[in-house]
Scaffold this motif. Structure first.
Motif, mmCIF file in Angstrom:
data_model
loop_
_atom_site.group_PDB
_atom_site.id
_atom_site.type_symbol
_atom_site.label_atom_id
_atom_site.label_comp_id
_atom_site.label_asym_id
_atom_site.label_seq_id
_atom_site.Cartn_x
_atom_site.Cartn_y
_atom_site.Cartn_z
ATOM 1 N N ARG B 166 53.431 6.129 83.403
ATOM 2 C CA ARG B 166 54.874 6.097 83.670
ATOM 3 C C ARG B 166 55.278 7.353 84.429
ATOM 4 O O ARG B 166 54.874 8.456 84.046
ATOM 5 C CB ARG B 166 55.662 6.064 82.367
ATOM 6 N N PRO B 167 56.084 7.167 85.459
ATOM 7 C CA PRO B 167 56.548 8.369 86.175
ATOM 8 C C PRO B 167 57.547 9.143 85.313
ATOM 9 O O PRO B 167 58.304 8.538 84.547
ATOM 10 C CB PRO B 167 57.234 7.790 87.418
ATOM 11 N N ILE B 168 57.532 10.429 85.429
ATOM 12 C CA ILE B 168 58.590 11.252 84.825
ATOM 13 C C ILE B 168 59.055 12.248 85.886
ATOM 14 O O ILE B 168 58.348 12.514 86.858
ATOM 15 C CB ILE B 168 58.120 12.023 83.574
ATOM 16 N N THR B 169 60.224 12.815 85.677
ATOM 17 C CA THR B 169 60.710 13.798 86.652
ATOM 18 C C THR B 169 60.039 15.150 86.391
ATOM 19 O O THR B 169 59.574 15.430 85.285
ATOM 20 C CB THR B 169 62.228 14.000 86.534
ATOM 21 N N LYS B 170 60.045 15.987 87.406
ATOM 22 C CA LYS B 170 59.497 17.339 87.231
ATOM 23 C C LYS B 170 60.349 18.141 86.247
ATOM 24 O O LYS B 170 59.844 18.979 85.512
ATOM 25 C CB LYS B 170 59.400 18.047 88.583
ATOM 26 N N ALA B 171 61.651 17.845 86.246
ATOM 27 C CA ALA B 171 62.531 18.552 85.307
ATOM 28 C C ALA B 171 62.118 18.238 83.871
ATOM 29 O O ALA B 171 62.049 19.119 83.008
ATOM 30 C CB ALA B 171 63.981 18.155 85.544
ATOM 31 N N MET B 172 61.816 16.946 83.617
ATOM 32 C CA MET B 172 61.370 16.556 82.276
ATOM 33 C C MET B 172 60.066 17.260 81.923
ATOM 34 O O MET B 172 59.910 17.797 80.823
ATOM 35 C CB MET B 172 61.202 15.026 82.220
ATOM 36 N N ALA B 173 59.125 17.286 82.879
ATOM 37 C CA ALA B 173 57.841 17.947 82.623
ATOM 38 C C ALA B 173 58.045 19.430 82.335
ATOM 39 O O ALA B 173 57.399 20.012 81.454
ATOM 40 C CB ALA B 173 56.914 17.762 83.819
ATOM 41 N N PHE B 174 58.978 20.033 83.060
ATOM 42 C CA PHE B 174 59.284 21.450 82.836
ATOM 43 C C PHE B 174 59.703 21.673 81.380
ATOM 44 O O PHE B 174 59.182 22.541 80.684
ATOM 45 C CB PHE B 174 60.404 21.896 83.789
#
Lengths: 333, 233
Positions: B166-174
């Protein structure tokens, strides 16, 4: 100075440039002692100040980096806790005084370089102590000692409220109304110290420079075991050095100790900082304090015992250290 | 250290030793930015899998390490903020409860001597049954080889799930990296800058998987899929 000259930590604290020439064996010994004494961060700060970090072994650099972060985060947390205390105590119309580590941080003293503080000590007038407790509890702090016996001990014999801690920040707060336990033989006039306190960070007060030093001194030589208190003595050395830049500090030091009845402790502090850290103390101050020293027998004992226990492994332990630390413990109580 | 770890009965003393090691690393290695994450590396790919306990990240990291990946750590991701690289810490993998059988099975299918790699099982510890597994020999041989991180995968174990990337945003990963870090707050600004840089240089996703085999496939698939964009960094 047979005891202290062979102690590697003390030698390095006296002359931090020695760090560039230590062998692995010496580093092991030095860092072990520094860690136990709570002074690893201090060595790191000295190395940074002298800009010799890159000449040190990589593993030492790593350890120093770790300790530097530790100290910086501790300072940040204490400053935030000071802010929270200010907020909790809104409505208080009397002086709120930061003591010890909190005061050193608020005043950005040299001795806070690399220092780690785990609690915050404040002082309020005795008639404000219940008010303070109510305010702290209302703001979410909780008592750390719950059982009746310990609570009773604090309320009847100690010079502070039972320690409280905020459950989200884990920094213990001690609220005092004087600087020595009720049971202590020495009873300095706290009103005088409160009266002379000066405004500091965030609207808090701190003791005047001389009183700040005397409080540290009396804490070490009157209230505590001297064992493993190298950090305290080093703070005194730092304060003599830093405050001593100003001539009026030296002029008011001994008279103030006389006024507060703290001359014996000050005598020991001047004597042992000079002995162990070669502190630069004016001759006339040593002359001025001389009459307040102990008799020859006691002084002989102190000269034997204090250096033997002030660091952690000095005197190679064993019977010598055992006698010294227990002897000093009894002396303080 | 939490009181539930010391003292423990002598027969599960290994667990105290492990907790003691963890505690020491956490409190005395603050020169590293620390992630509660499985970390593995292979051919220039530095993969961080941040997750809470019970997400299967330990099993997944250990599993990957017996399929060609270098094990950095099953739960202690260490990041050197000066060199901007992940630092391997391949100590014994701590397997809990159901994952013990899973890993025995997993390792036995590629190595006949697998029995030598597992300790006895320690029952009744604060975390249930625990067994320690020796990291793969290659991971130990490479314990001084660091890798720059460039892949973040958030693993979610769900026994009933259909395997999926599933794709996630870079902000979420941060934020997930921040949350997983044990000393982000202690380090402060340097940690913020380091995580920002890691996220900037990384491809990120979430995987949901029903078992180890599917999880490894999803990881390999994502590595393959991102090989071009990683190459451009």
């Amino acid at each position: 100075m047979p005891h202290t000259d062979s102690n590697i930590l003390i030698n390095v604290l006296r002359n931090p440039n020695l760090m560039t020439g230590l062998s692995t064996y010496e580093w092991n010994e030095c860092l072990r002692e520094a860690k136990i004494a709570g002074l690893a961060g201090r060595l790191a700060a000295d190395a940074i100040y002298l800009d010799i970090i890159e000449q040190l072994p990589l593993k030492v650099q790593n350890t120093f980096q770790s300790n530097t972060y530790k100290s910086q985060s501790s300072t940040r947390k204490i400053k935030w806790e000071i802010n929270r205390v200010r907020r909790a105590m809104q409505g208080n119309d009397e002086k709120l005084i930061l003591l010890k580590g909190g005061a050193y941080i608020a005043e950005e003293l040299k001795c806070t370089q690399g220092r780690v503080s785990v609690d915050l000590d404040v002082l309020v007038a005795k008639n404000r102590i219940d008010f303070a407790e109510e305010k702290f509890l209302a703001a979410g702090w909780e008592h750390q000692v719950e059982n009746d016996y310990d609570q009773k001990y604090y309320r009847e014999y100690a010079h502070e409220l039972p320690p409280m801690v905020h459950p989200e920040r884990y920094i213990s707060i001690d609220v005092y109304y004087t600087i020595l336990p009720m049971t202590s033989r020495v009873k300095p006039d706290i009103q005088k110290m409160i009266k002379d306190s000066v405004i500091s960070l965030d609207g808090f007060y701190v003791f005047s420079k001389v009183d700040m030093l005397l409080h540290n001194v009396v804490h070490l030589f009157q209230d505590e075991e001297i064992r493993s208190s190298l950090r305290n003595l080093l703070e005194q050395h730092d304060m003599f050095t830093e405050f001593g830049q100003n001539e009026t500090f030296w002029q008011s030091l001994v008279p103030r100790a006389v006024e507060l009845g703290l001359t014996r402790s000050l005598y020991y502090s001047l004597h042992f900082t000079k002995l162990i850290f070669q502190t630069d103390i004016p001759e006339n101050v040593m002359t001025e304090i001389a009459p307040y020293g102990p008799g020859a027998l006691t002084m002989g004992l102190m000269n034997w015992m204090v250096p033997a226990v002030i660091s952690t492994t000095l005197g190679a332990g064993g019977l010598n250290r055992w006698i010294c630390q227990n002897g000093l413990y009894m002396r303080s109580h | 250290m939490s009181d539930e770890f010391v003292p423990l009965p002598a027969k599960i003393g290994m667990v105290s030793l492990e907790m003691g090691l963890n505690w020491h690393v956490a409190s005395d290695c603050k020169q590293y930015l620390m992630f509660h994450a499985g970390v593995v590396a292979k051919e220039g790919v530095g993969l961080i899998m941040p997750a809470a306990s019970g997400s299967g990240k330990s099993t997944l990291a250990a599993g990957l390490s017996y399929r060609g990946w270098q094990l950095h750590s099953d739960e202690f991701g260490l990041y050197d903020m000066n060199s901007q690289e992940l630092v391997p810490y391949p100590r014994a993998v701590s397997l809990k409860n159901e994952s013990i059988a899973v890993m025995r099975d997993w390792v036995s299918s590629v190595d006949d001597k697998y029995n030598e790699y597992f300790t006895e099982e320690f029952h009744g510890t604060p975390k249930g049954t625990i067994c320690y597994m020796r990291p793969h020999k290659d991971s130990i041989d490479k314990m001084h080889v660091k890798t720059r991180p460039n892949l973040i995968i958030l693993p979610i174990f769900d026994a009933t799930a259909t395997p999926e990337i599933r794709p996630i945003t870079k902000a979420m990963a941060f934020f997930r990296l921040v949350l997983s870090s044990a000393n982000y707050g202690d380090i402060g600004k340097d940690a913020f800058l380091a995580i920002s840089r890691i996220i900037e240089e990384s491809e990120v996703c979430e995987i949901i998987y029903p078992n180890l085999e599917e999880a490894v496939k999803l990881v390999e698939e994502f590595v393959e899929k991102t090989s071009e964009s990683r190459g451009q960094l």
